[in-house]
Design a protein around this motif. Structure first.
Motif, PDB file in Angstrom:
ATOM      1  N   GLN A  83      41.609  76.257  45.965  1.00 47.71           N
ATOM      2  CA  GLN A  83      42.986  76.188  46.432  1.00 47.71           C
ATOM      3  C   GLN A  83      43.041  76.508  47.921  1.00 47.71           C
ATOM      4  N   GLU A  84      44.076  75.984  48.563  1.00 40.21           N
ATOM      5  CA  GLU A  84      44.234  76.196  50.003  1.00 40.21           C
ATOM      6  C   GLU A  84      44.948  77.524  50.249  1.00 40.21           C
ATOM      7  N   THR A  85      44.392  78.307  51.147  1.00 42.48           N
ATOM      8  CA  THR A  85      44.978  79.594  51.517  1.00 42.48           C
ATOM      9  C   THR A  85      45.241  79.616  53.015  1.00 42.48           C
ATOM     10  N   ASP A  86      45.740  80.739  53.508  1.00 42.64           N
ATOM     11  CA  ASP A  86      45.986  80.885  54.942  1.00 42.64           C
ATOM     12  C   ASP A  86      44.702  80.823  55.749  1.00 42.64           C
ATOM     13  N   HIS A  87      43.591  81.058  55.097  1.00 39.89           N
ATOM     14  CA  HIS A  87      42.287  81.068  55.774  1.00 39.89           C
ATOM     15  C   HIS A  87      41.450  79.847  55.423  1.00 39.89           C
ATOM     16  N   GLY A  88      42.117  78.806  54.909  1.00 33.79           N
ATOM     17  CA  GLY A  88      41.389  77.596  54.528  1.00 33.79           C
ATOM     18  C   GLY A  88      41.218  77.512  53.023  1.00 33.79           C
ATOM     19  N   TRP A  89      40.318  76.643  52.594  1.00 34.11           N
ATOM     20  CA  TRP A  89      40.093  76.448  51.166  1.00 34.11           C
ATOM     21  C   TRP A  89      39.183  77.537  50.617  1.00 34.11           C
ATOM     22  N   GLY A  90      39.511  77.999  49.420  1.00 33.99           N
ATOM     23  CA  GLY A  90      38.704  79.026  48.778  1.00 33.99           C
ATOM     24  C   GLY A  90      38.717  78.862  47.275  1.00 33.99           C
ATOM     25  N   LEU A  91      37.849  79.600  46.619  1.00 35.38           N
ATOM     26  CA  LEU A  91      37.746  79.530  45.166  1.00 35.38           C
ATOM     27  C   LEU A  91      39.023  80.085  44.533  1.00 35.38           C
ATOM     28  N   LYS A  92      39.577  79.364  43.594  1.00 37.38           N
ATOM     29  CA  LYS A  92      40.797  79.783  42.915  1.00 37.38           C
ATOM     30  C   LYS A  92      40.527  81.015  42.058  1.00 37.38           C
TER      31      LYS A  92
END
Length: 355
Positions: A83-92
């Motif tokens: 999922q996309e976060t404020d810091h880029g894509w990361g593991l959900k």
């Protein structure tokens, strides 16, 4: 079930394609228990292979299939894994991933039913089935939330057990609260749907090609319906609680429906219409997984403007041309046909994906 799960708009849907709000049973509420019945029915044919295998090999096959189906069900709820976060894509995060679910219940019911059939006598299986149905009724009456209706959504014993073992963050929230219709406790009576399917399959193989056998199947289905309706007066027929009366109700209907199919297909040789459904039957697990994952991709990951791809197609065509429930149904049927087309392609290539 694909048609039920993927309407063009959840605001517009014909009532037979909706689950019962609480007590009662709609045609949609028959799909899941009928699949469990079919799992047991198929086991009656597949078990012939077990006679040539060692006890350890049989146990290993049962446990392996159980773990794989359960894991697949869990991964479907975790998908998409990033999922996309404020810091880029990361593991959900899995902190709010549902643990139980449809495939998970299928896996557990298959496992327990297989073990009972493998290691217990027929008489013992009947006794255990009765204990599961009666014991579940007693458990709901005695161990619900104090002072609450024992057959209510958040007052029943199954809800208490799920909150204690799973935690609210890992339960289904589609009802607006943390309540899992495929919870731990309600899985136990669901095992009986598989067991009933198994013994029905054994009976059909022995006597299903005679009118006497067909009459007995119709009679037993009718008796179970009568018992379900009588029991339902004090223990409501309820899919979301998977009550014992609901088990008898659905098994009875499955027996009646199976008898009709045997008469039409085996006795009257009317098979011209069956090919369409065989496509789903030859790759059922794969097509179900495809239907669940593809809708996530089109609803959450693919967008056209400020709308998801599914919303864009539904609003721009189906609801524009056929507004209301009919357009929603056409959308669902179109999506179902896409899944069928994939199944047809696999069947044409003789590709059959098994677990």
């Amino acid at each position: 079930m694909i048609v039920v799960n993927t309407p063009g708009s959840e605001l517009f849907s014909y009532s037979p394609l909706q689950h019962s709000h609480w007590n009662g049973c709609t045609p949609t509420d028959l799909v899941f228990p009928s699949f469990l019945f079919a799992v047991g029915n198929a086991m009656s044919f597949a078990r012939k292979k077990f006679s040539t295998m060692s006890g350890g090999a049989v146990l290993g096959k049962i446990l392996r299939r159980t773990l794989l189906i359960f894991l697949i069900g869990y991964l479907i709820y975790w998908f998409p894994f990033f999922q996309e976060t404020d810091h880029g894509w990361g593991l959900k995060s899995i902190s709010h991933t549902r643990i139980m679910g449809v495939l998970q219940r299928i896996a557990l019911c298959y496992c327990f039913a297989s073990l009972l059939i493998q290691y217990c006598s027929t008489r013992m299986i009947y006794i255990i089935s009765g204990v599961l149905l009666l014991g579940y009724w007693v458990a709901l009456l005695l161990f619900g939330v104090p002072g609450a209706d024992p057959f209510s959504m958040t007052g029943n014993a199954g809800y208490r057990l799920d909150v204690l073992v799973l935690g609210e963050n890992h339960m289904y929230h589609g009802e607006g609260v943390a309540f899992d219709p495929e919870g731990i406790l309600s899985t136990f009576p669901a095992i009986v749907n598989v067991i009933a399917g198994y013994f029905t399959g054994v009976f059909v193989q022995q006597k299903g090609k005679t009118y006497e056998g067909l009459a007995k199947l119709l009679l037993m289905g009718s008796v179970l319906l009568a018992l379900a309706w009588g029991w339902g007066l004090i223990f409501p027929i309820n899919k979301k609680l998977w009550t014992s009366a609901y088990v008898l109700h659905t098994v009875g209907i499955d027996m009646l429906f199976l008898a009709v199919l045997i008469y039409v297909i085996a006795f009257r040789q009317k098979t011209w219409w069956t090919g369409f459904f065989n496509v789903f039957g030859k790759n059922p697990l794969f097509i179900y997984i495809l239907s669940e994952l593809l809708v996530v991709v089109l609803a959450e990951l693919v967008h056209v403007g400020d709308k998801s791809f599914l919303e864009w197609v539904n609003d721009g065509f189906y609801q524009a041309v056929f507004p209301g429930a009919f357009g929603s149904l056409l959308f669902a049927l179109s999506y179902m046909m896409i899944c069928w087309g994939v199944g047809k392609f696999l069947d044409a290539k003789k590709i059959y994906i098994r677990v």
